[in-house]
Design a protein around this motif. Sequence first.
Motif, PDB file in Angstrom:
ATOM      1  N   GLU A  33      -4.448   3.584   1.043  1.00 17.85           N
ATOM      2  CA  GLU A  33      -5.454   3.419   2.095  1.00 17.85           C
ATOM      3  C   GLU A  33      -5.314   2.038   2.715  1.00 17.85           C
ATOM      4  N   ASP A  38     -12.254   3.716   3.792  1.00 13.73           N
ATOM      5  CA  ASP A  38     -11.400   4.834   3.384  1.00 13.73           C
ATOM      6  C   ASP A  38     -11.043   4.747   1.905  1.00 13.73           C
ATOM      7  N   ARG A  42     -11.759   7.708  -0.738  1.00 15.94           N
ATOM      8  CA  ARG A  42     -10.683   8.303  -1.549  1.00 15.94           C
ATOM      9  C   ARG A  42     -11.041   8.263  -3.031  1.00 15.94           C
TER      10      ARG A  42
END
Length: 217
Positions: A33, A38, A42
Amino acid sequence: MYNVLIADDHAVVRFGLATLVNKQPEFKVVDEEANGTDTYLRVEQGDIDILIMDLSMPPGESGLITTKRIHDNFPKVRILILSMHEEQDFINRALHNGAMSYVLKSSSDDELLRALRKLMNGEAYVDQNIKLTTDDLAKINTDGTEVDLKGYASLSKREREVLPLVTLGYSNKEIAADLFISTKTVEAHKANIMQKLKLKNRAELIRYAIHNNLIDL
């Protein structure tokens, strides 16, 4: 086999780290990432054992904040900070916020691998080039280095994810797509953020976020 997530805003750094880590029989890089938001999303999906993360991944949420959010909500994920920041305040705050290891980008590959193997065994590790004093340990082990913001602390998990995206100028539609929620939910989160932080507009929100080191620009 330990699943590793690499988070860094530079693709060439992610590639180099993935190549190095994947050569080790105990570890497998399962994803990469480029920013804090993000990275959190994740980790939220599951299957991550170890996170190797930079502290500065502009534009977006500060790595210090991402570290704390992941540690608070997914304490089994072992966080290794790999950063150019050698300032003691960054190191103390990262360890205080839940990082198990802190390695300098200026150090050798051996230092990173040593840290990974310590984490594999559930042990904390700090780069040998970093010297922690008694005062540093006191700051790490107390609440003194945590973001001391009543308003921010009152935000929900999702509101903390929406905040940096709003400050960066993402539209409601873009935020909704990024977080897999509806635009109406985004609007509700934005309204709650402004109310809880007692702010009137996005300009005030940007100043608030920058002043309190909640985002990297």
